[in-house]
Write a protein that holds these residues in place. Structure first.
Motif, mmCIF file in Angstrom:
data_model
loop_
_atom_site.group_PDB
_atom_site.id
_atom_site.type_symbol
_atom_site.label_atom_id
_atom_site.label_comp_id
_atom_site.label_asym_id
_atom_site.label_seq_id
_atom_site.Cartn_x
_atom_site.Cartn_y
_atom_site.Cartn_z
ATOM 1 N N TYR A 15 5.419 -16.030 -2.226
ATOM 2 C CA TYR A 15 5.641 -14.669 -1.734
ATOM 3 C C TYR A 15 5.358 -13.625 -2.816
ATOM 4 N N ARG A 16 5.662 -13.944 -4.071
ATOM 5 C CA ARG A 16 5.317 -13.021 -5.162
ATOM 6 C C ARG A 16 3.807 -12.819 -5.225
ATOM 7 N N GLU A 17 3.069 -13.920 -5.080
ATOM 8 C CA GLU A 17 1.612 -13.843 -5.108
ATOM 9 C C GLU A 17 1.093 -13.021 -3.934
ATOM 10 N N MET A 18 1.676 -13.199 -2.753
ATOM 11 C CA MET A 18 1.254 -12.456 -1.575
ATOM 12 C C MET A 18 1.510 -10.962 -1.755
ATOM 13 N N PHE A 19 2.703 -10.612 -2.277
ATOM 14 C CA PHE A 19 3.028 -9.191 -2.482
ATOM 15 C C PHE A 19 2.125 -8.574 -3.540
ATOM 16 N N ALA A 20 1.841 -9.340 -4.605
ATOM 17 C CA ALA A 20 0.975 -8.825 -5.671
ATOM 18 C C ALA A 20 -0.431 -8.565 -5.140
ATOM 19 N N ARG A 21 -0.935 -9.495 -4.314
ATOM 20 C CA ARG A 21 -2.272 -9.330 -3.737
ATOM 21 C C ARG A 21 -2.301 -8.152 -2.769
ATOM 22 N N GLU B 38 -4.627 -4.780 -3.108
ATOM 23 C CA GLU B 38 -5.544 -4.379 -2.040
ATOM 24 C C GLU B 38 -5.224 -2.972 -1.539
ATOM 25 N N ALA B 39 -3.930 -2.665 -1.424
ATOM 26 C CA ALA B 39 -3.531 -1.322 -0.982
ATOM 27 C C ALA B 39 -3.931 -0.276 -2.020
ATOM 28 N N ALA C 193 -9.410 8.060 -1.746
ATOM 29 C CA ALA C 193 -8.924 9.221 -2.507
ATOM 30 C C ALA C 193 -7.594 9.723 -1.971
ATOM 31 N N TYR C 194 -6.760 8.784 -1.548
ATOM 32 C CA TYR C 194 -5.415 9.132 -1.075
ATOM 33 C C TYR C 194 -4.481 9.100 -2.284
#
Length: 288
Positions: free
Chosen positions: A212-218, A222-223, A231-232
């Motif tokens: 889950y740490r890896e998923m959140f980091a990815r 990406e975000a 440019a947000y």
């Protein structure tokens, strides 16, 4: 023929009454099967979670009778999981968090014959303080070199009879206990849990934190990349967006031949390269 009981031991009655109150007092009722746990594992947990988790060791029949009288959503699922000697845990924390905490609070224990070693089983060289006699045979069968000195058995050198992941033989397990060497890392996992009417099975309570740490980091990366591309502007990406815009503006200035302190070297290098290219195509041109 055995007559039906009309009276029960006082301690059992008190536990029966307690089990009728605890599921109403706490948000979560969790179950641990004792056939997968050694009783010595519970003592440090009782002390550590004293203020957060109420731990009750009880036989399944008493627990079934007590819980069956309750009008608590989902309690029937919990009763189905009650078999053999059990431990019930009552808490207000999430059952997932409780399961993670239990998994982190592992203890080292003596191996039993056939247990899989959690670490390399190393027997260090030392004076064991054990008088010579039948014990010498146990050391020999376990592959531990010894000598007799000053009336006691000495281990002459460090040995590792079993590597991590290997099975501990019966005779070695007995010897390790006498030498106070613990090689089994044991933890506790919830068999089932009930949280405000929602029942969970053992498999549903397991959380792979690293995954889950890896998923959140990815997802965060990406975000961040998407927000920069769009440019947000946010507090986290403003420096990156300005750096990208600055680089884009510099590239446009160089392409247009617009000279500034930051672009003059690149503009002149580009102009020189273009001049050299044109000159090389001119008739009779000889490079300087």
């Amino acid at each position: 023929m055995r007559e039906n009981r009309t009276q029960y031991p006082k301690k059992k009655m008190q536990m029966y009454q307690e089990l009728q109150e605890l599921p109403k007092k706490y948000r979560v009722t969790a179950l641990v099967r004792m056939e997968k746990v050694r009783s010595s594992q519970l003592l440090p947990l009782r002390k550590k979670f004293l203020s957060d988790v109420k731990i009750v060791s009880i036989k399944d029949q008493v627990a079934r009778k007590a819980l069956a009288t309750l009008d608590v959503p989902g309690i029937a699922k919990m009763i189905e999981s009650l078999t053999g000697q059990c431990v019930l845990m009552f808490t207000n924390m999430s059952p997932f968090k409780l399961n993670v905490l239990l998994g982190k609070n592992k203890v080292m224990m003596f191996a039993r014959g056939g247990d899989i070693a959690s670490i390399d089983v190393t027997v260090p060289a030392k004076n064991t303080g054990i008088a010579p006699g039948p014990m010498l045979t146990e050391f020999k069968e376990a592959g531990v070199p010894t000598k007799i000195d000053q009336g006691t058995i000495w281990i002459t050198k460090d040995v590792t009879p079993v590597k991590k992941g290997g099975a501990v033989p019966d005779k070695l397990a007995t010897l390790l206990q006498k030498l106070d060497i613990k090689t089994i890392e044991a933890g506790i996992a919830l068999e089932a849990a009930l949280e405000e009417g929602q029942a969970y099975k053992r498999s549903e309570l397991v959380i792979d934190l690293d995954k889950y740490r890896e998923m959140f980091a990815r997802a965060h990366q990406e975000a961040l990349s998407l927000s920069i591309e769009a440019a947000y502007i946010t507090q986290d990406n403003i420096k990156l967006i300005l750096a990208k815009l600055g680089q884009g503006a510099r590239s446009v200035a160089i392409e247009a031949g617009y000279i500034t302190d930051d672009t003059k070297d690149a503009v002149l290098q580009k102009a020189n390269a273009q001049a050299q290219s044109v000159a090389s195509k001119a008739k009779g041109y000889t490079p300087a």
